[in-house]
Scaffold this active site. Sequence first.
Site, short mmCIF file in Angstrom:
data_model
loop_
_atom_site.label_atom_id
_atom_site.label_comp_id
_atom_site.label_asym_id
_atom_site.label_seq_id
_atom_site.Cartn_x
_atom_site.Cartn_y
_atom_site.Cartn_z
N CYS A 70 -4.13 -3.83 -4.06
CA CYS A 70 -2.89 -3.36 -3.45
C CYS A 70 -2.72 -4.06 -2.10
CB CYS A 70 -3.01 -1.85 -3.24
SG CYS A 70 -1.72 -1.15 -2.22
N CYS A 193 3.54 -7.38 -3.56
CA CYS A 193 3.08 -6.03 -3.96
C CYS A 193 2.61 -6.19 -5.39
CB CYS A 193 4.24 -5.04 -3.88
SG CYS A 193 3.94 -3.47 -4.75
N1 DGL Z 1 0.86 -1.95 -5.43
C1 DGL Z 1 0.76 -1.72 -4.04
C2 DGL Z 1 0.96 -2.97 -3.20
O1 DGL Z 1 0.53 -4.02 -3.64
C3 DGL Z 1 1.39 -0.48 -3.47
C4 DGL Z 1 2.73 -0.08 -3.89
C5 DGL Z 1 3.05 1.30 -3.36
O2 DGL Z 1 2.38 2.25 -3.78
O3 DGL Z 1 3.93 1.39 -2.49
O4 DGL Z 1 1.47 -2.94 -2.10
#
Ligand code: DGL
Length: 229
Positions: A70, A193
């Site tokens: 993430c 993301c």
């Molecule tokens: N998938 C995550 C990222 O790469 C987080 C997305 C979220 O929960 O806002 O930032």
Amino acid sequence: MKIGIFDSGIGGTTIFRAIKEVLPDEEYSYLADSKNCPYGEKSEEELKKIVVKNAETLLDWGAEIIVIACNTATVRCIDYLRHKYPGIKFVGTEPAIKLATNTTAKNILVLATPGTVDSERAHQLVANNLKKDQKITLLPCPGLADTIEHTLDFDENYCHLPLNEAQQKIIQKKLGELLNPITETPDVVVLGCTHYPLIKTEIQKFFPDATLLDGADGVAHRVAEIAHL
Ligand code: DGL
């Protein structure tokens, strides 16, 4: 080697898949923390509590390496986690800004959560890598990870299924709202993301000639390096 991976939900599967390709025989646990999605709209304090809980869970499950699949949790909390757990190896996921600036692109668009766009680390990556003749726009995408999390369907192997017409409509509507301020066509779009590569085809429809980049392969190679130490 036991590798633990976490994200705010399904986004980290894009990282998991890339790691599994280079390290097919390791043992994996994947923590999809969808009850706390979206991370990108949480305060740093809330996020720190969440990532500690996730790290504790993965350690309980036997993880020897923890992959933060993430971007938001990485740019906001990886230093904090490394400090709190000095004996544990953490591998993070950062927006592929360096990769994008190393291309011939003149106009780069970075799509990421508000938490990532507002982070010091994202601005550092820009300051350290942007070339003189390049322009970069960091676009916060509130609600996009959440929409993806609640719209896509997965099979039993955690592979996302092709979007049906209704799902495409939901994603296109959300993207249309978010991309409205973008008036110049980018050469490269950074998917900052881990949820966004899951809707790559839908993003590409807005920028048919752009190259879409993400950091999954870089993370996978870093995990492989550490696993082989
Ligand atoms: N998938 C995550 C990222 O790469 C987080 C997305 C979220 O929960 O806002 O930032």
